[in-house]
Design an enzyme around this catalytic site. Structure first.
Site, mmCIF file in Angstrom:
data_model
loop_
_atom_site.group_PDB
_atom_site.id
_atom_site.type_symbol
_atom_site.label_atom_id
_atom_site.label_comp_id
_atom_site.label_asym_id
_atom_site.label_seq_id
_atom_site.Cartn_x
_atom_site.Cartn_y
_atom_site.Cartn_z
ATOM 1 C CD GLU A 156 4.375 -3.786 10.569
ATOM 2 O OE1 GLU A 156 3.466 -4.471 10.068
ATOM 3 O OE2 GLU A 156 4.925 -2.859 9.956
ATOM 4 C CD GLU A 209 6.692 -4.478 15.167
ATOM 5 O OE1 GLU A 209 6.773 -3.650 14.232
ATOM 6 O OE2 GLU A 209 5.690 -4.583 15.878
ATOM 7 C CB SER A 254 11.015 0.861 15.090
ATOM 8 O OG SER A 254 9.807 1.536 15.390
ATOM 9 N NE ARG A 298 11.175 -2.727 16.326
ATOM 10 C CZ ARG A 298 10.142 -2.615 15.508
ATOM 11 N NH1 ARG A 298 8.912 -2.599 16.001
ATOM 12 N NH2 ARG A 298 10.312 -2.508 14.205
ATOM 13 C CB THR A 325 2.045 2.029 15.744
ATOM 14 O OG1 THR A 325 2.894 1.231 14.928
ATOM 15 C CG2 THR A 325 2.838 2.518 16.903
ATOM 16 N N GLY A 330 1.359 4.981 12.591
ATOM 17 C CA GLY A 330 1.283 5.243 11.165
ATOM 18 C C GLY A 330 2.389 4.640 10.329
#
Length: 609
Positions: free
Chosen positions: A440, A464, A492, A124, A420, A515
């Protein structure tokens, strides 16, 4: 659905809308054991709903969001590579052919099973050291408009995908790191046809044209986007990938490539960001303990915080499990109104908890000191008692009390989430990967970096940090768990998922979806359809969607009769239609091997032998 990819899948994916024809000379690294052959393809339509057959394989399978990426993973598995090896090859090709969704400028979560143990690898993005909780507030202390924040240097987090994949490869790779970049380098240097989905995304995009690199790369002199089928080369990305292939993640995180990224972020003309060379060099990918939750006859393993995906999915499923069983959860080829009502109500309750409790675990303590408190059966039973015959209504669900908190947290206000891509892979040795990867929003921060190569093209940087709450405090001054803090990872919704039989421990399935926040609903419904309703992977992915983030309900446009929407509105859901473009990928174990499904709403496919 008895079509297989055992022999014909490499040459012709029947019913999938395109052909694969091997015919381009491969680029071969010295002493390579893996000779990539670039396939020529005619991309399928990605707008609307394209029926897909589902694919049966015997020994291994790979499902990804673009046929060129799937083929790269297939060729790696064919050459004896591991599931992680294939994931690396898939990701590098996605950086090139699906730049709007993921890439080396973003982050990812990877779930891995090695035949005995499940591990979670966290790539991440991270907020820069110079970031503050007022990052997305204007001079008056009010949140910026969402798109103003997105298309700026402020939104770019320190990328983690490459570092995470390198960590996973060190532990689970079989083929040499450098060889796994060969497909993407070949396609970048020799060209690939622009897919309809990429073309459509470029048509719909407004701000990418403003970037000095991306605007001239993806649009012509008249500002028109590259057409479907246009043969696109990306020499800058090819050069960057060659450097990473040779030198590993340090090529991205130090030196000229990192200097170029930092320059692009700090030099943004309107809202410069604060990423530094120190931020880039010191990024650390993390191995985290997965969260595995028993549900029915299965053990469902997913990603822990900073992802909210697994916990929220299992709250939804666990709440529904405490309700009386429905005789007919399906109404033909769609979920019944009764089941939709329960699903939406459970989602409201789960998202209320999500918006209060979940954040980066290095900064946010779990309720009661254990994230499993959110999926405790007794707690979910109490939450299920709040669901009645009528909807509690938009924004009416309140967070529960799963356990004591060391710090009082405020509820995060609603905020958009996007973007994504997902891949699921099972190799011949039974190792499995579920990996969700992102920049993102579509095209991320709308900033392209070329690594200082001076060549056309490059890769896109993430936005992000807009996954953080723009507001750090509520009106009473109580901090929000998911507020911006230096070195913190934004919450997230990514939900890479591995499923096992509770009794035997056998791997049952790998799945996930893109999504934004709706990833949670897409993945939850696919789990129910495959494991509870007995549908195969493709049938499960074909089902129409319904979501709520706690407010109004949205049903997939054109997929439900008007009577269903009317019935839900009569129950108080405030339901309406919306385009819900998931990108689910799923592979399930069968008696003869595996069966894979790819989302009919996108251009992905499954391949294997």
């Amino acid at each position: 659905m008895d079509m297989t990819t055992s022999l014909p899948c490499r040459r012709w994916l029947a019913g999938a809308g395109f052909a694969l024809v091997v015919g381009v000379s491969p680029t071969v690294f010295a002493d390579t054991t893996f000779d990539y052959e670039a396939p020529a393809i005619t991309p399928e339509s990605s707008s609307g709903f394209t029926e897909k057959p589902g694919w049966s394989t015997e020994r291994f399978a790979v499902a990804a969001a673009n046929p060129l990426a799937t083929d790269a993973g297939y060729q790696v598995l064919k050459a004896g590579g591991s599931a992680v090896d294939a994931a690396i090859a898939v990701q590098m090709v996605l950086t090139l052919v699906e730049p709007q969704s993921s890439g080396i400028g973003g982050g990812a979560f990877l779930m891995h099973y090695d035949g005995s143990e499940v591990k979670a690898y966290d790539g991440r993005e991270v907020a820069p050291r110079a970031a503050s909780e007022s990052l997305f507030l204007n001079g008056g202390g009010e949140p910026l408009e969402f798109m103003e924040a997105v298309a700026s240097g402020l939104s770019v987090g320190v990328p983690g995908t490459v570092r995470m994949l390198e960590l996973a490869h060190e532990k689970h790779g079989k083929l040499p790191w450098a060889e796994l970049f060969e497909p993407a380098i070949t396609l970048a240097e020799e060209g690939f046809p622009v897919s309809r989905r990429l073309h459509t995304s470029l048509v719909e995009e407004e701000r990418l044209r403003e970037d000095p690199l991306a605007g001239t790369f993806y649009y012509d002199e008249q500002g028109e986007p590259l057409g479907e089928g246009h043969e696109l080369k990306n020499p800058a990305l090819g050069a960057i990938l060659r450097d990473i292939a040779e030198h590993g993640s340090k090529a991205l995180h130090t030196g000229s490539i990192a200097e170029d990224l930092v320059f692009r972020v700090q030099d943004h003309p309107e809202r410069p960001g604060a990423i530094s060379m120190e931020d880039m060099a010191t990024y650390v990918a993390k191995e985290r303990p997965p969260i595995c939750t028993d549900w029915q006859d299965y053990r469902v393993c997913g990603f822990p915080p900073p992802s909210s995906g697994h916990l929220t999915i299992m709250q939804i499923l666990g709440i529904i499990e405490h309700l009386p069983e429905l005789d007919e959860p399906l109404d033909g080829d769609r979920p019944s109104t009764e089941w939709l009502h329960r699903f939406l109500e459970a989602s409201r309750l789960a998202f209320a908890d999500r918006n209060k409790f979940i954040g980066d675990p290095d900064f946010v303590d779990a309720p009661g000191g254990d994230w499993n408190s959110l999926v405790d059966s007794d707690y979910l039973g109490e939450r299920a008692e709040l669901i009645g015959e009528e909807s509690m209504g938009p924004d009416a669900a309140e967070p529960g009390d799963p356990g004591e908190l060391e710090t009082a947290w405020a509820v995060q206000p609603p905020q958009p989430e996007y973007g994504t891509s997902h891949m699921s892979i099972i190799d011949e040795q039974g190792n499995a990967v579920a990996m969700t990867t992102t920049i993102e929003q579509a095209f991320g921060s709308r900033i392209m970096a070329n690594g200082g190569t001076g060549l056309p093209g490059g890769y896109l940087l993430n936005n992000e940090l807009t996954d953080f709450s723009f507001r750090p405090l509520d009106d009473d001054g109580t901090p929000i768990a998911n507020r911006v803090e230096p070195g913190k990872r934004p919450r997230s919704s990514m939900s890479p998922t591995l499923v096992f039989d509770r009794q035997s421990g056998e791997l049952i399935a790998s799945l996930g979806s893109p999504g934004g926040a709706a990833i949670i609903h897409y993945t939850a419904k696919a789990l129910v359809a495959m494991l509870d309703w007995g549908l195969d992977a493709q049938e499960a992915l074909d089902l129409p969607h319904a979501i709520t983030l706690g407010g109004p309900a949205f049903l997939e446009e054109g997929r439900f009769p008007a009577a269903v929407i009317e019935s839900l509105n009569a129950l108080g859901h405030e339901a309406s239609e919306r385009e819900l473009t998931s990108g689910l990928q799923a592979i399930q174990r069968t008696e003869d091997g595996f069966f894979g499904g790819a989302d009919p709403r996108r251009e992905g496919v499954v391949m294997g032998d």
